[in-house]
Each structure stands twice: as structure tokens, then as C-alpha cells.
Design an enzyme around this catalytic site. Structure first.
Site, PDB file in Angstrom:
ATOM      1  N   ASP A 163      43.694  25.132  54.997  1.00 10.87           N
ATOM      2  CA  ASP A 163      43.918  26.414  55.681  1.00 10.87           C
ATOM      3  C   ASP A 163      45.129  26.343  56.612  1.00 10.87           C
ATOM      4  OD1 ASP A 163      41.585  27.788  54.762  1.00 10.87           O
ATOM      5  OD2 ASP A 163      40.361  26.694  56.215  1.00 10.87           O
ATOM      6  N   ASP A 206      40.757  31.506  42.000  1.00 11.97           N
ATOM      7  CA  ASP A 206      41.031  30.336  42.838  1.00 11.97           C
ATOM      8  C   ASP A 206      41.444  29.119  42.009  1.00 11.97           C
ATOM      9  OD1 ASP A 206      40.645  31.099  45.455  1.00 11.97           O
ATOM     10  OD2 ASP A 206      38.497  30.716  45.438  1.00 11.97           O
ATOM     11  N   ASP A 238      45.709  25.885  49.462  1.00  9.56           N
ATOM     12  CA  ASP A 238      44.577  26.821  49.457  1.00  9.56           C
ATOM     13  C   ASP A 238      44.992  27.956  48.525  1.00  9.56           C
ATOM     14  OD1 ASP A 238      42.541  28.577  49.790  1.00  9.56           O
ATOM     15  OD2 ASP A 238      42.422  28.366  51.954  1.00  9.56           O
ATOM     16  N   THR A 240      38.931  34.544  50.641  1.00 11.74           N
ATOM     17  CA  THR A 240      38.363  34.972  49.350  1.00 11.74           C
ATOM     18  C   THR A 240      37.405  36.142  49.533  1.00 11.74           C
ATOM     19  OG1 THR A 240      37.011  33.012  49.636  1.00 11.74           O
ATOM     20  CG2 THR A 240      38.548  32.987  47.836  1.00 11.74           C
TER      21      THR A 240
HETATM   22  C1  2IP Z   1      38.133  30.664  54.840  1.00 11.11           C
HETATM   23  C2  2IP Z   1      38.708  32.019  55.173  1.00 11.11           C
HETATM   24  C3  2IP Z   1      37.824  32.662  56.170  1.00 11.11           C
HETATM   25  C4  2IP Z   1      37.852  31.896  57.471  1.00 11.11           C
HETATM   26  C5  2IP Z   1      37.473  30.445  57.207  1.00 11.11           C
HETATM   27  C6  2IP Z   1      38.298  29.817  56.083  1.00 11.11           C
HETATM   28  O1  2IP Z   1      38.788  30.135  53.720  1.00 11.11           O
HETATM   29  O2  2IP Z   1      40.005  31.959  55.679  1.00 11.11           O
HETATM   30  O3  2IP Z   1      38.239  33.973  56.311  1.00 11.11           O
HETATM   31  O4  2IP Z   1      36.942  32.488  58.362  1.00 11.11           O
HETATM   32  O5  2IP Z   1      37.688  29.718  58.374  1.00 11.11           O
HETATM   33  O6  2IP Z   1      37.892  28.517  55.845  1.00 11.11           O
HETATM   34  P1  2IP Z   1      37.377  33.704  59.340  1.00 11.11           P
HETATM   35  O7  2IP Z   1      37.806  34.860  58.502  1.00 11.11           O
HETATM   36  O8  2IP Z   1      36.112  33.973  60.117  1.00 11.11           O
HETATM   37  O9  2IP Z   1      38.478  33.157  60.161  1.00 11.11           O
HETATM   38  P2  2IP Z   1      38.418  30.580  52.172  1.00 11.11           P
HETATM   39  O10 2IP Z   1      38.482  32.048  52.100  1.00 11.11           O
HETATM   40  O11 2IP Z   1      39.505  29.903  51.398  1.00 11.11           O
HETATM   41  O12 2IP Z   1      37.050  30.019  51.930  1.00 11.11           O
HETATM   42 CA    CA Z   2      40.759  28.905  53.130  1.00  8.75          CA
END
Ligand code: 2IP
Ligand code: CA
Length: 386
Positions: A308, A57, A154, A159
Site C-alpha cells: 500500500d 487483481d 498493489d 478493492t
Molecule cells: C486496503 C484498502 C483499504 C484500506 C486498507 C488497505 O487495500 O486501501 O481501503 O482501508 O488499509 O489495506 P481504508 O480505506 O479504511 O483506509 P486493498 O483494497 O488492496 O485490500
Molecule cells: Ca491495498
């Protein structure tokens, strides 16, 4: 003078570099054999997973900051991201990860993070420094000034799927619920004054795995929406179609997070007559809407952030869609005051909080390709209180 088309090319190029780093980190046998060796030791394994994740990251974000800041001095101080560049290694030492001009210097710094593993550090440093030629991107020069713009990055979205590394997930209706396909690199450009997104590049590093070489190839998507100019790699806009939006089965469909509330899930299940899918990754779910695999991505929680959404938002705008603030739209709908639905903006922090929560998308969101689909979601969810 630098133009918007120069910026697009630079963002695509650096997103391809980021994808190479993401693939290199996962491909590295040494790192993965270490992971496997440590499996018995739960605590150490967890620490290692966390550190490994952070390195990919942090390095990707620093590369993006370095490359774009160097070429576009006006943007240098307006590149924001999910990660800080401070990294703690396994010994608890704090290291500021950054790019040097010289690949050897970058490798030396990375080896400190990697417990002295110079070989792996060199693999990553080479990926971080190696220029990626882009041959399949052609846009006419765009007469849009690049002053007054900011970037949300991002470096690796989803991740969790990146760490899990599932490579044999199967799609349903073209859509992956989990697996490495849900990982994306997101680079969004927005207007510092209005907060509106103007350009987005999304890179999906893991799309196809070659079983012979065990190597992944990926793909990227872009969109520009500024004034009357709307261009993207997804639609035939400007005759530059790169990826055709697949035709979808008839009927309204939604893609959701498994973490959304029971009530939202039930209401949408009913309203979509079962055409509800669940998928990991906020960026990936937006991509499903962009590609026409789902009509909308709905999320009623506060757990997505500006980084995001900025990149997919620009692409959706270029296609005539957008990303709306769910709570604000529902409020306006109830009050009957709505002329324009409230879109997410990228320049105003949430008041009274600190840390990443300052940039949370409070009130949830709806990513959509057509206004009628957004309105349909608002009708289906009109009874919920956010
Ligand atoms: C996260 C990632 C998660 C998502 C969450 C993001 O970002 O995309 O998958 O949750 O909202 O903030 P979900 O998969 O339930 O939609 P990161 O991986 O960068 O922390
Ligand atoms: Ca994210």
C-alpha cells in the site's frame, strides 16, 4: 544497459495497461448484467463479486510481473505483491492465472476462470497484451543502477470501492471520500539492502467519466528519490511539472480512515480545527497528501501493508516528505532520543507471523510532505499508546 529512466518508463507503461484492465473489467456489460441478474441470490452474488474482484487483481499483478520481469531480468525474482496467482472459479476449480506470450492462450486460460465466457476473456486478454504508448513522459537518462532493487505491487488498491463502482461521488475540497476515484494501482521500487523506497508509480484509472461515451479516463503520478536525485511528476523538480499541487486553504489538515480509533479521530479533529477528511483507500489517502489536498494521512492501526505504501512513499520522499512509523516515532519522541524520524522500510518482515501479516505496517503510519507536519501530528497524538 538498462537505466532508471527505462524502468520508470516501463512502470508507467504497465500501470497504464493495468488501468486499462481495471476499466475493462468494470466496463464489461456481460459481467455487470450477470451481477445484476444474480442480485436476488445473495450467496451466489457474493461469490461472484469476490471472484470478479480477484480476477482483476490477479490479472493486473500477473501482467506487471510478466512485463517488468521480461524487460528487466535482474528484477524478475524480486517482484512481490498482494495477490497470489491462484484463482478459484465459480466451480471451485483452482486455476493459476498467468500471461502467455500469445494473446489467444491468455484468453483461453481466462475463459476457464470466467466459466467459459470467451468473449469477455478475449476483452481482458487483449487489454493485458496491448501495449500502451506513453507520449507525455520525458526524463533525462538517470545514472542510477537498477541492480539490487525489489518491487511491491498493489494491483488494485481500494478493492471495496472498485467493486461498489460508485461513479457520481462528489469531491469536497478536491478530495473524494469514496467512489471509483479512490481506486489506485500502486507500483513501488525499493532498495533490497536498505529497504528504502526509490521509485514509485501510482495510477488512478477512474478520474473523469465522459457522460457521452460512459468511458473513464485516468491519470498517473511518479517520483524518484535516490541519493541526491529527487524528481517527480508532481512538483517542478527538474522543470518537468506534470500536475501542479493545488493551493490549499490555510490551516493544518489531515485525511483519515473511517476505521481509525475514536481517540485518534478526536485528537486530530481538535488539532486540525475540524479540517479532518475521511477517504477510502490507503493509496488514495497518500495521493491526497502528495497532491497537497491534505497535509497528512494518519493511520494508527496495523491494517495497511508494504504494497500500500511503497509507491507513494517514494513520491513523498522525492517531495521532501515521507511515510513514518507512527508508533516508533511516538516512542522516540517520548524517550527524547530522536534524531531522524523512523520511516517505513520495505525489506524486513514482521517476526513471528505468517501470510500477509508478515508485511503489515505494524504501529501505524503518518504520510507527510513536510517534517514540521509530521512533528505536529506527533505532538497531537503524544498521549496515545500504540
Ligand atoms: C486496503 C484498502 C483499504 C484500506 C486498507 C488497505 O487495500 O486501501 O481501503 O482501508 O488499509 O489495506 P481504508 O480505506 O479504511 O483506509 P486493498 O483494497 O488492496 O485490500
Ligand atoms: Ca491495498
Amino acid at each position: 544497459m538498462m537505466s532508471m529512466s527505462d524502468l520508470l518508463l516501463a512502470l508507467v507503461r504497465v500501470s497504464e495497461k493495468a488501468a486499462n484492465i481495471a476499466r475493462a473489467c468494470r466496463q464489461e456489460e456481460t459481467l455487470f448484467s450477470q451481477l445484476i441478474q444474480k442480485k436476488q441470490d445473495v450467496e451466489r452474488n457474493n461469490a461472484f463479486v469476490a471472484d470478479f474482484k480477484t480476477l482483476a487483481d490477479v490479472l493486473v499483478q500477473e501482467v506487471i510481473k510478466h512485463d517488468i520481469g521480461k524487460q528487466f531480468s535482474d528484477l524478475k525474482d524480486h517482484i512481490y505483491g498482494e495477490e497470489t496467482n491462484e484463482f478459484k472459479n465459480e466451480l471451485g476449480e483452482k486455476i493459476q492465472v498467468r500471461m502467455f506470450e500469445d494473446v489467444e492462450d491468455t484468453a483461453r486460460l481466462l475463459s476457464k476462470v470466467l466459466g467459459g465466457n470467451m468473449r469477455v476473456a478475449e476483452v481482458l486478454a487483449v487489454a493485458a497484451h496491448q501495449d500502451v504508448p506513453i507520449t507525455d513522459l520525458q526524463t533525462d537518462p538517470l545514472d542510477i543502477p537498477i541492480q539490487g532493487l525489489g518491487l511491491w505491487v498493489d494491483p488494485i488498491d481500494s478493492t471495496y470501492q472498485y467493486i461498489k463502482g460508485i461513479s457520481d461521488a462528489l469531491p469536497v475540497g478536491g478530495l473524494y471520500s469514496h467512489g471509483l476515484q479512490c481506486v489506485t494501482v500502486l507500483i513501488g521500487v525499493y532498495d533490497l539492502q536498505t529497504g528504502l523506497p526509490v521509485m514509485g508509480v501510482m495510477n488512478q484509472p477512474f478520474v473523469t467519466l465522459d457522460p457521452m461515451t460512459n468511458r473513464w479516463t485516468g491519470q498517473y503520478f511518479w517520483g524518484i528519490s535516490s541519493g541526491s536525485i529527487n524528481l517527480s511528476s508532481v512538483t517542478p523538480a527538474g522543470g518537468k511539472q506534470k500536475v501542479a499541487a493545488p493551493s490549499r486553504e490555510s490551516g493544518f489538515s489531515a485525511v483519515l480512515s473511517t476505521s481509525d480509533s475514536e481517540r485518534v479521530r478526536t485528537l486530530l479533529q481538535q488539532g486540525c480545527e475540524g479540517r479532518v477528511s475521511f477517504a477510502a483507500g490507503a493509496g488514495y489517502k497518500c495521493l491526497c497528501v502528495i497532491l497537497g489536498l491534505s497535509d497528512v494521512y494518519v493511520f494508527s492501526q496495523d491494517a495497511t501493508y508494504r504494497w500500500d505504501c511503497c509507491a507513494p512513499h517514494a513520491i513523498l520522499l522525492s517531495l521532501g516528505g515521507g511515510i513514518a512509523n507512527l508508533r516508533e516515532c511516538l516512542k522516540s519522541k517520548r524517550a527524547g532520543t530522536m534524531k531522524e524520524w523512523v520511516e517505513l522500510v520495505y525489506n524486513t518482515p514482521v517476526e513471528g507471523v505468517s501470510g500477509p501479516e508478515k508485511w503489515a505496517n505494524k504501529g501505524g503510519l503518518v504520510a507527510y510532505r513536510s517534517k514540521s507536519d509530521l512533528e505536529r501530528v506527533l505532538s497531537l497524538l503524544s498521549t496515545i499508546n500504540l
